[in-house]
Write a protein that holds these residues in place. Structure first.
Motif, PDB file in Angstrom:
ATOM      1  N   CYS A  66      39.116  41.194  44.856  1.00  0.00           N
ATOM      2  CA  CYS A  66      40.459  41.461  45.392  1.00  0.00           C
ATOM      3  C   CYS A  66      40.517  42.750  46.198  1.00  0.00           C
ATOM      4  CB  CYS A  66      41.472  41.527  44.251  1.00  0.00           C
ATOM      5  SG  CYS A  66      41.652  39.976  43.358  1.00  0.00           S
ATOM      6  N   GLY A  67      39.365  43.152  46.731  1.00  0.00           N
ATOM      7  CA  GLY A  67      39.335  44.332  47.585  1.00  0.00           C
ATOM      8  C   GLY A  67      39.814  44.007  48.988  1.00  0.00           C
ATOM      9  N   VAL A  68      39.347  44.767  49.950  1.00  0.00           N
ATOM     10  CA  VAL A  68      39.774  44.589  51.341  1.00  0.00           C
ATOM     11  C   VAL A  68      39.503  43.173  51.818  1.00  0.00           C
ATOM     12  CG1 VAL A  68      39.296  45.310  53.699  1.00  0.00           C
ATOM     13  CG2 VAL A  68      39.541  47.028  51.917  1.00  0.00           C
ATOM     14  N   GLU A  69      38.294  42.667  51.567  1.00  0.00           N
ATOM     15  CA  GLU A  69      37.954  41.316  52.028  1.00  0.00           C
ATOM     16  C   GLU A  69      38.755  40.250  51.277  1.00  0.00           C
ATOM     17  OE1 GLU A  69      36.684  39.944  54.445  1.00  0.00           O
ATOM     18  OE2 GLU A  69      35.629  41.610  55.367  1.00  0.00           O
ATOM     19  N   GLY A  70      38.934  40.438  49.983  1.00  0.00           N
ATOM     20  CA  GLY A  70      39.713  39.470  49.218  1.00  0.00           C
ATOM     21  C   GLY A  70      41.126  39.350  49.736  1.00  0.00           C
ATOM     22  N   ARG A  71      41.746  40.500  50.010  1.00  0.00           N
ATOM     23  CA  ARG A  71      43.113  40.479  50.545  1.00  0.00           C
ATOM     24  C   ARG A  71      43.155  39.813  51.915  1.00  0.00           C
ATOM     25  NH1 ARG A  71      43.005  45.726  48.434  1.00  0.00           N
ATOM     26  NH2 ARG A  71      43.108  46.734  50.484  1.00  0.00           N
ATOM     27  N   GLN A  72      42.148  40.096  52.742  1.00  0.00           N
ATOM     28  CA  GLN A  72      42.112  39.489  54.072  1.00  0.00           C
ATOM     29  C   GLN A  72      41.957  37.970  53.971  1.00  0.00           C
ATOM     30  OE1 GLN A  72      42.475  41.462  56.927  1.00  0.00           O
ATOM     31  NE2 GLN A  72      42.715  39.525  57.987  1.00  0.00           N
ATOM     32  N   HIS A  73      41.164  37.506  53.012  1.00  0.00           N
ATOM     33  CA  HIS A  73      40.987  36.069  52.819  1.00  0.00           C
ATOM     34  C   HIS A  73      42.304  35.400  52.413  1.00  0.00           C
ATOM     35  CE1 HIS A  73      36.639  36.558  53.048  1.00  0.00           C
ATOM     36  NE2 HIS A  73      36.486  35.255  52.892  1.00  0.00           N
ATOM     37  N   LEU A 100      48.445  24.302  50.022  1.00  0.00           N
ATOM     38  CA  LEU A 100      48.222  25.101  48.817  1.00  0.00           C
ATOM     39  C   LEU A 100      49.498  25.296  48.003  1.00  0.00           C
ATOM     40  CD1 LEU A 100      45.817  28.050  49.768  1.00  0.00           C
ATOM     41  CD2 LEU A 100      45.305  26.027  48.413  1.00  0.00           C
ATOM     42  N   LYS A 101      49.340  25.156  46.676  1.00  0.00           N
ATOM     43  CA  LYS A 101      50.428  25.432  45.740  1.00  0.00           C
ATOM     44  C   LYS A 101      50.136  26.675  44.902  1.00  0.00           C
ATOM     45  CE  LYS A 101      52.678  21.690  46.898  1.00  0.00           C
ATOM     46  NZ  LYS A 101      53.908  21.814  47.721  1.00  0.00           N
ATOM     47  N   GLU A 102      48.837  26.878  44.590  1.00  0.00           N
ATOM     48  CA  GLU A 102      48.450  27.992  43.720  1.00  0.00           C
ATOM     49  C   GLU A 102      47.212  28.696  44.282  1.00  0.00           C
ATOM     50  OE1 GLU A 102      49.820  26.452  39.315  1.00  0.00           O
ATOM     51  OE2 GLU A 102      47.955  25.668  40.169  1.00  0.00           O
ATOM     52  N   ILE A 103      47.230  30.009  44.226  1.00  0.00           N
ATOM     53  CA  ILE A 103      46.080  30.828  44.581  1.00  0.00           C
ATOM     54  C   ILE A 103      45.721  31.669  43.358  1.00  0.00           C
ATOM     55  CG2 ILE A 103      45.222  32.708  46.037  1.00  0.00           C
ATOM     56  CD1 ILE A 103      47.200  31.766  48.204  1.00  0.00           C
ATOM     57  N   TYR A 104      44.517  31.452  42.833  1.00  0.00           N
ATOM     58  CA  TYR A 104      44.041  32.223  41.686  1.00  0.00           C
ATOM     59  C   TYR A 104      43.190  33.392  42.191  1.00  0.00           C
ATOM     60  CZ  TYR A 104      45.504  28.375  38.672  1.00  0.00           C
ATOM     61  OH  TYR A 104      46.250  27.424  38.013  1.00  0.00           O
ATOM     62  N   VAL A 105      43.388  34.571  41.641  1.00  0.00           N
ATOM     63  CA  VAL A 105      42.599  35.735  42.035  1.00  0.00           C
ATOM     64  C   VAL A 105      41.976  36.369  40.798  1.00  0.00           C
ATOM     65  CG1 VAL A 105      44.007  36.168  44.085  1.00  0.00           C
ATOM     66  CG2 VAL A 105      44.601  37.310  41.941  1.00  0.00           C
ATOM     67  N   LYS A 139      41.725  45.394  37.465  1.00  0.00           N
ATOM     68  CA  LYS A 139      43.065  44.807  37.370  1.00  0.00           C
ATOM     69  C   LYS A 139      44.027  45.458  38.368  1.00  0.00           C
ATOM     70  CE  LYS A 139      41.200  42.208  34.737  1.00  0.00           C
ATOM     71  NZ  LYS A 139      40.834  40.888  35.295  1.00  0.00           N
ATOM     72  N   ASP A 140      43.764  46.724  38.724  1.00  0.00           N
ATOM     73  CA  ASP A 140      44.571  47.385  39.735  1.00  0.00           C
ATOM     74  C   ASP A 140      44.424  46.668  41.086  1.00  0.00           C
ATOM     75  OD1 ASP A 140      45.514  49.259  37.965  1.00  0.00           O
ATOM     76  OD2 ASP A 140      44.068  50.811  38.553  1.00  0.00           O
ATOM     77  N   ALA A 141      43.202  46.222  41.383  1.00  0.00           N
ATOM     78  CA  ALA A 141      42.971  45.508  42.640  1.00  0.00           C
ATOM     79  C   ALA A 141      43.714  44.171  42.651  1.00  0.00           C
ATOM     80  CB  ALA A 141      41.476  45.281  42.849  1.00  0.00           C
ATOM     81  N   GLU A 142      43.707  43.485  41.516  1.00  0.00           N
ATOM     82  CA  GLU A 142      44.470  42.237  41.417  1.00  0.00           C
ATOM     83  C   GLU A 142      45.953  42.485  41.661  1.00  0.00           C
ATOM     84  OE1 GLU A 142      41.768  39.831  38.078  1.00  0.00           O
ATOM     85  OE2 GLU A 142      43.685  40.732  37.510  1.00  0.00           O
ATOM     86  N   ASN A 143      46.482  43.500  40.984  1.00  0.00           N
ATOM     87  CA  ASN A 143      47.911  43.814  41.112  1.00  0.00           C
ATOM     88  C   ASN A 143      48.268  44.195  42.544  1.00  0.00           C
ATOM     89  OD1 ASN A 143      48.341  43.378  38.363  1.00  0.00           O
ATOM     90  ND2 ASN A 143      47.959  45.520  37.831  1.00  0.00           N
ATOM     91  N   CYS A 144      47.388  44.957  43.183  1.00  0.00           N
ATOM     92  CA  CYS A 144      47.626  45.395  44.553  1.00  0.00           C
ATOM     93  C   CYS A 144      47.683  44.195  45.489  1.00  0.00           C
ATOM     94  CB  CYS A 144      46.531  46.372  44.977  1.00  0.00           C
ATOM     95  SG  CYS A 144      46.735  47.014  46.647  1.00  0.00           S
ATOM     96  N   LEU A 145      46.736  43.261  45.320  1.00  0.00           N
ATOM     97  CA  LEU A 145      46.722  42.066  46.174  1.00  0.00           C
ATOM     98  C   LEU A 145      48.016  41.274  46.024  1.00  0.00           C
ATOM     99  CD1 LEU A 145      43.822  39.592  46.775  1.00  0.00           C
ATOM    100  CD2 LEU A 145      46.074  38.735  46.183  1.00  0.00           C
ATOM    101  N   ILE A 146      48.410  41.044  44.793  1.00  0.00           N
ATOM    102  CA  ILE A 146      49.617  40.241  44.553  1.00  0.00           C
ATOM    103  C   ILE A 146      50.855  40.949  45.090  1.00  0.00           C
ATOM    104  CG2 ILE A 146      51.120  39.272  42.774  1.00  0.00           C
ATOM    105  CD1 ILE A 146      48.564  38.795  41.098  1.00  0.00           C
ATOM    106  N   GLN A 147      50.949  42.239  44.847  1.00  0.00           N
ATOM    107  CA  GLN A 147      52.101  42.995  45.324  1.00  0.00           C
ATOM    108  C   GLN A 147      52.176  42.981  46.850  1.00  0.00           C
ATOM    109  OE1 GLN A 147      52.144  47.057  43.977  1.00  0.00           O
ATOM    110  NE2 GLN A 147      54.115  47.514  44.883  1.00  0.00           N
ATOM    111  N   GLU A 148      51.020  43.075  47.490  1.00  0.00           N
ATOM    112  CA  GLU A 148      50.972  43.143  48.946  1.00  0.00           C
ATOM    113  C   GLU A 148      51.228  41.790  49.612  1.00  0.00           C
ATOM    114  OE1 GLU A 148      47.540  43.975  52.325  1.00  0.00           O
ATOM    115  OE2 GLU A 148      47.450  45.092  50.448  1.00  0.00           O
ATOM    116  N   LEU A 149      50.738  40.717  48.991  1.00  0.00           N
ATOM    117  CA  LEU A 149      50.704  39.441  49.701  1.00  0.00           C
ATOM    118  C   LEU A 149      51.617  38.342  49.167  1.00  0.00           C
ATOM    119  CD1 LEU A 149      46.858  39.155  50.352  1.00  0.00           C
ATOM    120  CD2 LEU A 149      48.633  39.965  51.916  1.00  0.00           C
ATOM    121  N   GLN A 150      52.156  38.462  47.958  1.00  0.00           N
ATOM    122  CA  GLN A 150      52.951  37.355  47.433  1.00  0.00           C
ATOM    123  C   GLN A 150      54.129  37.018  48.342  1.00  0.00           C
ATOM    124  OE1 GLN A 150      52.694  35.008  44.270  1.00  0.00           O
ATOM    125  NE2 GLN A 150      53.410  34.368  46.278  1.00  0.00           N
TER     126      GLN A 150
END
Length: 351
Positions: free
Chosen positions: A165-172, A183-188, A193-204
């Protein structure tokens, strides 16, 4: 490998060079673009994907000069890669010099990946730009995954899993719905866990599918029809995903070689693809594939370009191993360079 231009192509190359000269005196100045500059250049996800598809097809059609990237490894788990490429179709030539030091953030507060791209006038060899490579690498790496998904995954896939869930994960995750619109669900999943939270907060708020934190790799793998991974490339595979979790019909996209998967998983795939056979043979020589490579069905560009079929049936297990190629960088850099000149972005430095 020499790739000669036809008279018509050479004329167009001269016209392009003349266009550059109206904005940048070749041989006297070069354009310097910081990472902030590069990120400010207007380019759409659709443009990035189109450029990346062209680069993949050009490489596999042998319409590119790109030796396998060589590397040095100063410390355990670190590397520098030298990545030169020439794309005659895009009148683009240059080299990327990139490094990866996984402990950088913890030890020094730096990102783990850094690097620069030197872009040249391919008719004279004169350097015309130096730019940060990080954003270029981010966008084209995800675009290679998207291009692969278009041909290798079921278009009606409802679930996608992103490991890392780093830079590349978020870009994906950011633009995945452009190639998987149902798509209905995206699992990360990430060890941080901070990286997971950051991705979800940024992209949901930017994606329609619900982004869910997987409590384990097993949960992500079992629940995802299409799986991408962008983690650290280990010197030898360190399997964390059990073969028994992988069922038929899945599409597995690797940006990190075989680091996470068991050897029997990649070798039982119905179709196994790589972006560059030459590159992966070199990596095998470096020891990244101690158990050898599976039988290679095709290069990614052969499928993207239509020379070979992608997914044919719903129950095929397909593994696509894209480690990244300089030709992708050159197509994207040419477009960014042109847009930077048009928009007055960057700083002109004496050569």
């Amino acid at each position: 490998m020499s790739l000669n231009l036809s008279k018509e192509e050479y004329k167009k190359a001269e016209e392009y060079r003349a266009w550059i000269e109206t904005r940048l005196p070749i041989g006297k100045e070069l354009l310097y673009l910081t990472q902030e500059d590069v990120r400010s250049i207007p380019i759409s996800p659709e443009e990035i994907l189109e450029l990346t598809e062209k680069s993949l097809a050009a490489y596999s059609r042998k319409n590119a000069d790109m030796p396998a990237k060589i590397g040095i490894h100063p410390l355990p788990g670190t590397f520098y890669h030298a990545m030169p490429a020439y794309a005659p179709e895009a009148f683009a030539a240059g080299i990327k010099w990139g490094s990866c030091y996984p402990e950088n953030q913890k030890k020094y507060g730096y990102p783990q990946a850094e690097g620069l791209i030197l872009f040249n006038d391919h008719l004279s060899g004169i350097p015309i730009a130096i730019l940060d490579c990080i954003y270029v690498t981010e966008i084209r790496t995800a675009a290679v995954t998207y291009a692969s998904i278009k041909k290798l995954a079921s278009s009606d896939a409802k679930t996608f899993g992103m490991i890392g869930c780093g830079v590349e994960g978020r870009q994906h995750v950011k633009n995945i719905e452009k190639v998987l619109p149902s798509l209905k669900e995206i699992y990360v999943y990430d060890i941080s866990k901070d990286a997971e939270n950051c991705l979800i907060q940024e992209l949901q708020g930017e994606v329609g599918a619900v982004i869910k934190k997987a409590d384990s790799l097993e949960t992500l793998v079992r629940n995802s029809e299409v799986i991408a991974s962008a983690t650290i490339i280990t010197e030898q595979p360190e399997p964390k995903i059990k073969d028994e979790w992988i069922t038929s019909g899945k599409t597995i996209l690797l940006c990190d070689c075989h680091s996470l998967y068991e050897d029997k998983t990649v070798k039982r795939a119905d179709k196994y693809l790589v972006d560059s056979i030459e590159q992966h043979e070199l990596l095998k020589g470096y020891g990244y594939y101690p158990y050898g490579l599976p039988e290679i069905y095709a290069e990614t560009g052969e499928v993207v370009g239509g020379e070979k079929q992608g997914r044919v049936t719903k129950d095929e297990l397909i593994v696509c191993n894209n480690v990244g190629m300089a030709i992708e960088d050159m197509y994207v850099v040419r477009d960014l360079f042109d847009k930077a000149l048009e928009n007055g972005i960057g700083r002109k430095l004496p050569l």
